[in-house]
Scaffold this active site. Structure first.
Site, PDB file in Angstrom:
ATOM      1  N   GLY A 101     -11.072   1.870  39.898  1.00 48.25           N
ATOM      2  CA  GLY A 101      -9.783   1.216  40.149  1.00 48.25           C
ATOM      3  C   GLY A 101      -9.603  -0.098  39.436  1.00 48.25           C
ATOM      4  O   GLY A 101      -8.691  -0.867  39.782  1.00 48.25           O
ATOM      5  N   GLY A 103      -8.869  -0.435  36.160  1.00 47.36           N
ATOM      6  CA  GLY A 103      -7.903  -0.335  35.071  1.00 47.36           C
ATOM      7  C   GLY A 103      -8.472   0.233  33.782  1.00 47.36           C
ATOM      8  O   GLY A 103      -7.884   0.024  32.708  1.00 47.36           O
ATOM      9  N   LYS A 104      -9.574   0.980  33.824  1.00 47.99           N
ATOM     10  CA  LYS A 104     -10.155   1.569  32.600  1.00 47.99           C
ATOM     11  C   LYS A 104      -9.226   2.623  31.998  1.00 47.99           C
ATOM     12  O   LYS A 104      -8.919   2.588  30.804  1.00 47.99           O
ATOM     13  CB  LYS A 104     -11.523   2.195  32.916  1.00 47.99           C
ATOM     14  N   SER A 105      -8.819   3.590  32.829  1.00 44.52           N
ATOM     15  CA  SER A 105      -7.972   4.670  32.319  1.00 44.52           C
ATOM     16  C   SER A 105      -6.611   4.143  31.878  1.00 44.52           C
ATOM     17  O   SER A 105      -6.018   4.660  30.918  1.00 44.52           O
ATOM     18  CB  SER A 105      -7.786   5.751  33.397  1.00 44.52           C
ATOM     19  N   TYR A 106      -6.116   3.122  32.558  1.00 43.94           N
ATOM     20  CA  TYR A 106      -4.844   2.527  32.145  1.00 43.94           C
ATOM     21  C   TYR A 106      -4.984   1.905  30.753  1.00 43.94           C
ATOM     22  O   TYR A 106      -4.087   2.010  29.918  1.00 43.94           O
ATOM     23  CB  TYR A 106      -4.411   1.464  33.161  1.00 43.94           C
ATOM     24  N   ASP A 250     -13.753   6.891  28.028  1.00 42.25           N
ATOM     25  CA  ASP A 250     -13.262   6.370  29.312  1.00 42.25           C
ATOM     26  C   ASP A 250     -14.296   6.732  30.373  1.00 42.25           C
ATOM     27  O   ASP A 250     -14.383   7.876  30.816  1.00 42.25           O
ATOM     28  CB  ASP A 250     -11.895   6.974  29.639  1.00 42.25           C
ATOM     29  N   GLY A 253     -15.795   5.210  37.081  1.00 43.28           N
ATOM     30  CA  GLY A 253     -16.039   3.902  37.670  1.00 43.28           C
ATOM     31  C   GLY A 253     -17.273   3.864  38.551  1.00 43.28           C
ATOM     32  O   GLY A 253     -17.581   4.809  39.276  1.00 43.28           O
TER      33      GLY A 253
END
Length: 690
Positions: A101, A103-106, A250, A253
């Site tokens: 949560g 913000g890696k994928s974002y 990616d 987490g």
């Protein structure tokens, strides 16, 4: 050599953190990130917090802030470098790391209205291709693949499963030149960004996701989007080609069990994710130690193969790649420990040093270098020709220089040969040695007692001759005190001493040294006679030659009387001892029981003293018995004619008979060596043929 570039990005507070009234503990300024320790029970903050510095620091907490870092800014800073490396022929990699949560994928994918790094890099790649394709000088070929690593198993996100039960598991292999690769991974040829976008949407739809306590759409797998980018320059001669590999990663987490409330299969899934991330941490730690040159007595081991993720990213971490890592963090105080660990992880990754190289065809590179060298030589030749036209006498100068060089070479060669002949002449004069030609051979005569080495090395092409000057001669292993240096098992530093007094040579064995004379072990001083076979240790064998005795023997054979003529009985005894010594020297590696048996058989064949004429043939083959009988009959006829005063040839008993006996009993092939014992009027001469 280049270090891994590291960037840190902080996201805004999410819905869960706002509901918990979380406080902001992250402050970004220029290229630094500072984290404050949250208060406990109203206590004031202790200290100014911890500050980390990176290559890039992005504050995406508040869009209204003038320092807000958008997706476009991150692409300009990080994505442009990836595209530049790809078009230069280098490998490139971007890795997004952080807690669940954060913000890696974002950052990597982003929504359709605010695209992340992967779509922007692909779009920028095809924009540059379309711009460079206006000329026919270069051609491009682009392939993409998309996979995920879930529970340490790889799945192809762009390939349909053959059946519902097919798990689609893939395996990692390693190419000796291109590094690790995924076997049977599908590669799709793309010619525009729209085709890539469709494949990205297809892969994202198949990616494993789940709702977690801290994130409703948590990615439960590591995803790797790979672009294989090939460039071919058609105007180059020969054709020049580069192949670049771009990894866009990616990561799943990292998370704790309690905040995410994981149970059952999700708990095992989280354990596998954390295991691969821990392995990634170990790899980065080891690579960081190598990068900073940590002194240690042990060799640093990098555990690439402990995880599928690290094995697949082996080239990107410490290998042939220009790598960028972006760490995403949460600004909330409830995630203090996870954020602090991420900052420490990113700070350690800065110390990794990669070795990127241009991935071109090796043979083409060599040909290109050779062609460049030829062009340079042609230019030099053209310049020399122009100078020659201006100065007509230059060719004469060149000829004079060549003649001078040749004369110097002739002088050097003559000097070398003269020194060699001078050295040979000095040896012949100092050692009282003479060379004379006899037929097609060269005879080496010496007036001093000497030893001739009977080497066991069949590949040897030289003959070793050792002179025994007046006085003592020490024989042993290599040392500064030895006069004669021998090699072989069982030799001592000082093995024995030979004393030459007025032509009489006596052997003095040292304590613990194995010395055999004519096959008999010698422990006390022993006077050597002409033709004695000396064995030192287990391998070194020497033949003693006394020139005075040899000359007397030759005179006796030519018909001259001599008061030193030995009796027939003594000659027979010495010949028998010598024969036994030669057999024992050749049978020293046979089993003791077999050795005794062979010696007894050989002794019955070796020159039995006159008048004994019966040879023990028990146990011999019929062919060998026939050979012995024919030889004995011929020998009896010759002796009968000699007794009647009739001219006869020398009596001969071939050493080959003795060797046949030994071979038939042992069943092994001896080396081809014949020693013939010739007896004339009771005088014995030893003739050896190697």
């Amino acid at each position: 050599m280049t270090s891994v570039r590291v960037a840190v990005r902080v996201r805004p507070l999410n819905k869960r953190e706002k509901q918990l009234s979380s406080k902001v503990i992250i402050h970004m300024k220029e290229k630094t990130a500072t984290i404050q320790k949250p208060t406990v029970r109203g206590d004031e903050l202790k200290g100014a917090g911890k500050t980390f510095s990176y290559d890039f620091s992005y504050d995406s907490f508040d869009r209204r802030s003038p320092t807000f870092a958008s997706q476009e800014k991150i692409f300009r800073d990080l994505g442009f470098e990836v595209l530049k490396a790809a078009f230069e022929g280098y490998n490139a990699c971007v890795i997004a790391y952080g807690q669940t949560g954060s913000g890696k994928s974002y950052t990597m994918m982003g929504p359709s209205h605010d695209k992340g790094l992967i779509p922007r890099i692909c779009e920028g790649l095809f924009w540059e291709i379309s711009h460079r394709s206006k000329s026919d000088a270069v051609m491009f070929h682009t392939e993409v693949s998309y996979l995920e690593i879930c529970n340490e198993r790889m799945q192809d996100l762009l390939k349909k499963r053959a059946s519902p039960t097919d798990d689609g598991g893939l395996s990692v292999r390693e190419h000796p030149r291109h590094g690790p690769y995924v076997e049977n991974l599908s590669k799709h040829l793309v010619q525009s960004y729209s085709e890539v976008e469709g494949l990205i949407i297809l892969g994202n739809a198949k990616r494993t996701t789940a709702s977690r306590g801290v994130n409703d759409f948590s990615k439960r797998s590591h995803a790797i989007f790979t672009i294989m980018f090939t460039q071919v320059w058609c105007d180059a001669e020969p054709l020049y080609e580069t192949v670049s590999k771009i990894h866009l990663v990616d990561l799943a987490g990292s998370e704790k069990v309690d905040p995410t409330r994981t149970v059952g299969g999700r708990l095992k899934e989280s354990a596998d994710i954390n295991k691969s991330l821990v392995t990634l941490g170990h790899v980065i730690s080891a690579l960081a130690d190598l990068g900073v040159g940590v002194s240690t007595t042990k060799q640093i081991f990098i555990p690439y193969r402990d995880s599928v993720l690290t094995w697949l990213l082996k080239d990107s971490l410490g290998g042939n790649s220009k790598t960028t890592m972006i760490a995403t963090i949460s600004p909330a105080d409830v995630n203090y420990m996870e954020t602090l660990n991420t900052l420490r992880f990113a700070s350690q990754a800065k110390n990794i040093v990669n070795s990127p190289t241009v991935n071109d065809n090796g043979s083409m590179k060599v040909m290109r270098e050779l062609q460049s060298e030829v062009t340079k030589l042609n230019q030099l030749l053209k310049e020399a020709t122009q100078v020659g036209h201006e100065v007509p006498l230059s060719s004469v100068d060149v000829k004079e220089e060549l003649n001078e060089t040749k004369s110097l070479q002739v002088v050097a060669l003559t000097k070398n040969r003269s020194s060699t002949w001078r050295e040979t002449l000095n040896i012949l004069q100092e050692e009282t040695v003479t060379l004379r030609k006899e037929g097609s051979g060269v005879v080496l005569d010496c007036c001093l007692p000497h030893l001739i080495g009977v080497g066991e090395d069949l590949q040897s092409t030289g003959i070793a001759l050792y002179y025994l000057k007046e006085g003592r001669t020490i024989i042993g292993k290599a040392s500064c005190t030895q006069d004669i240096v021998l090699h072989g098992p069982g030799l001592l530093s000082v093995h024995c001493v030979l004393e030459n007094i007025a032509g009489t040579v006596t052997l003095f064995p040292q304590d613990g040294a194995l010395c055999l004379v004519n096959g008999s072990v010698v422990t006390d001083p022993c006077q050597l006679t002409q033709g004695a076979i000396i064995q030192l240790g287990k391998g070194a064998t020497l033949w003693f030659n006394q020139p005075t005795a040899s000359q007397l023997r030759l005179k006796y054979q030519s018909g001259l009387p001599s008061v030193f003529s030995p009796s027939v009985t003594d000659s027979s005894n010495s010949t028998e001892n010598l024969s036994k010594a030669m057999v024992q020297s050749r049978c020293q590696h046979i089993h003791p029981a077999k050795n005794a048996e062979v010696m007894s058989k050989a002794s019955s064949v070796c020159l039995a003293p006159t008048p004994a004429r019966t040879f023990a043939t028990t146990g011999l083959g019929s062919g060998l018995r026939g050979k012995l009988k024919v030889g004995l009959k011929l020998q009896a006829v010759r002796e009968k004619r000699a007794g009647q005063g009739m001219p006869t040839s020398s009596r001969q008993v071939s050493w080959a008979w003795v060797m046949d006996v030994a071979q038939s009993q042992r069943g092994m092939l001896m080396r081809s060596k014949m020693m013939a014992l010739t007896a004339t009027r009771g005088d014995l001469a030893l003739v050896g043929a190697h």
